[in-house]
Design a protein around this motif. Structure first.
Motif, mmCIF file in Angstrom:
data_model
loop_
_atom_site.group_PDB
_atom_site.id
_atom_site.type_symbol
_atom_site.label_atom_id
_atom_site.label_comp_id
_atom_site.label_asym_id
_atom_site.label_seq_id
_atom_site.Cartn_x
_atom_site.Cartn_y
_atom_site.Cartn_z
ATOM 1 N N HIS A 148 0.825 -1.189 0.000
ATOM 2 C CA HIS A 148 0.000 0.000 0.000
ATOM 3 C C HIS A 148 0.867 1.249 0.000
ATOM 4 O O HIS A 148 2.058 1.196 0.290
ATOM 5 N N ALA A 165 -3.531 -2.410 -9.508
ATOM 6 C CA ALA A 165 -4.329 -1.686 -8.518
ATOM 7 C C ALA A 165 -5.435 -2.586 -7.986
ATOM 8 O O ALA A 165 -6.091 -3.306 -8.747
ATOM 9 N N CYS A 167 -7.537 -1.570 -4.622
ATOM 10 C CA CYS A 167 -8.612 -0.733 -4.084
ATOM 11 C C CYS A 167 -8.038 0.537 -3.471
ATOM 12 O O CYS A 167 -6.836 0.629 -3.212
ATOM 13 N N THR A 168 -8.911 1.497 -3.242
ATOM 14 C CA THR A 168 -8.549 2.766 -2.621
ATOM 15 C C THR A 168 -9.485 3.025 -1.449
ATOM 16 O O THR A 168 -10.706 2.901 -1.591
ATOM 17 N N HIS A 272 -6.190 9.442 1.163
ATOM 18 C CA HIS A 272 -6.512 8.076 0.772
ATOM 19 C C HIS A 272 -5.319 7.150 0.989
ATOM 20 O O HIS A 272 -4.162 7.582 1.026
ATOM 21 N N ARG A 273 -5.638 5.868 1.118
ATOM 22 C CA ARG A 273 -4.625 4.812 1.065
ATOM 23 C C ARG A 273 -4.965 3.899 -0.108
ATOM 24 O O ARG A 273 -6.106 3.508 -0.285
ATOM 25 N N ARG A 274 -3.953 3.573 -0.919
ATOM 26 C CA ARG A 274 -4.151 2.725 -2.084
ATOM 27 C C ARG A 274 -3.474 1.367 -1.862
ATOM 28 O O ARG A 274 -2.312 1.322 -1.427
ATOM 29 N N THR A 276 -2.230 -2.175 -3.691
ATOM 30 C CA THR A 276 -1.919 -2.791 -4.974
ATOM 31 C C THR A 276 -1.398 -4.209 -4.743
ATOM 32 O O THR A 276 -0.971 -4.572 -3.649
ATOM 33 N N THR A 306 -11.873 0.931 -6.762
ATOM 34 C CA THR A 306 -10.691 0.350 -7.375
ATOM 35 C C THR A 306 -9.979 1.413 -8.166
ATOM 36 O O THR A 306 -10.570 2.385 -8.622
ATOM 37 N N PRO A 308 -6.461 4.137 -8.638
ATOM 38 C CA PRO A 308 -5.836 5.158 -7.796
ATOM 39 C C PRO A 308 -6.772 6.316 -7.504
ATOM 40 O O PRO A 308 -7.657 6.641 -8.295
ATOM 41 N N ALA A 309 -6.576 6.927 -6.352
ATOM 42 C CA ALA A 309 -7.304 8.155 -6.003
ATOM 43 C C ALA A 309 -6.485 9.363 -6.403
ATOM 44 O O ALA A 309 -5.271 9.288 -6.540
#
Length: 313
Positions: A148, A165, A167-168, A272-274, A276, A306, A308-309
């Motif tokens: 992440h 990717a 989720c975000t 946000h946290r992404r 992968t 799903t 990137p933010a």
């Protein structure tokens, strides 16, 4: 002919920086690594390393050869994936790395799906800090891993790895409510001023060197202050328990908001946290890796985006 195993050692030296670190990662002695790199230099016919006392750096020729090694190792992973696709059924061990929150919220459901679709696979899970994933994948200790990064604390790109990717999540500011015995409350909408409003409040921050800790410090800096850190905690349930006990405020990701203690008020921030999925370059089409990716995607909780933010302004 250049030996692929020695090329792998040279690539690891480029990534890890010292022969001792390469030896530890690849289960060799430092003297064996030095010996194999010396043989590679003789095979190449040009100096690949510059030695100054105990320090070793790569020459321009060495750095160039590392670039070619990345391509060669990527192609070998692709070849292994093609051979695996030609076999009937999936079987054998597959090693999955995860961080704690994903391991608690998404991985169990993904493993159930995987068992139903591919009963011959034997998933083996290792909880690992995302900072150690790249080395573990390159060394063959993992086949696929969840990693992440955060707004204000991106995870640096790693050569030789491929990512997909997953989720975000939104990041929430957790604070103690006026009634400690009241059920946890989650406010509606995004409050861009929530962090700056806590400039005089004690903070509960992840330990130094973690992406989460870096994100919190930088988010506070962007709001114009340095957090007054009271506790350093990496475990989100413990962090939230301390918030409920009135020990400070904390930034926590959406996946951590399960089983909340009473007395907490949650405010959504613009951060946000992404998450992968990472694997070795060229291994993305391996059927076992594809099966894990599909199972993980099916396990993403409803409502999480799903892809990137956007970065914060």
């Amino acid at each position: 002919m250049l030996d692929v195993r020695r090329l792998r050692l040279l690539r690891e030296l480029a990534h890890r920086g010292t022969i001792a670190a390469v030896a530890q990662a690849m289960a060799f002695t430092p003297s064996a690594v030095s010996q194999q790199l010396g043989v590679l230099e003789r095979e190449a016919g040009v100096p690949l390393l510059e030695r100054t006392g105990r320090r070793v750096t790569l020459t321009p020729a060495g750095l160039s050869l590392v670039g070619h090694a990345e391509v060669v190792l990527d192609r070998l992973e692709q070849a292994a994936a093609e051979l695996a696709r030609s076999r009937q059924g999936l079987a054998g061990a597959v090693r999955i790395g995860t961080f704690a929150t994903a391991g608690r919220t998404m991985l169990p459901a993904a493993l159930l799906t995987l068992a139903g679709r591919h009963p011959g696979l034997e998933p083996m899970v290792l909880e690992i800090d995302p900072a150690g994933v790249a080395g573990a994948l390159r060394a063959g200790e993992l086949d696929v891993a969840l990693v992440h990064d955060y707004d204000f604390a991106p995870d640096p790109a790693h050569r030789g790895l491929a990512t997909v990717a997953l989720c975000t999540e939104a990041m929430y500011l957790a604070a103690r409510g006026e009634r400690p015995d009241a059920p946890a409350e989650r406010g509606e909408g995004v409050d861009a001023s929530a962090i700056s409003a806590c400039r005089e409040t004690p903070w509960i921050v992840a330990t130094d060197g973690t992406l989460c800790g870096r994100m919190t410090v930088r988010a506070c800096a962007a709001a114009g202050f340095t957090p007054r850190t009271r506790h350093r905690i990496d475990d989100f349930p413990t962090m939230l328990a301390l918030v409920a006990a009135g020990q400070g405020v904390a930034l926590v990701p959406e996946l951590a908001l399960t089983g909340l203690p009473a007395g907490i008020i949650l405010t959504r921030t613009p951060l946000h946290r992404r998450t992968t999925i990472a694997c070795r370059g060229g291994a993305g089409r391996h059927p076992a890796v594809s099966a894990i990716v599909d199972a993980l995607r099916s396990a993403v909780p409803a409502g999480l985006r799903t892809g990137p933010a956007a970065e914060p302004a």
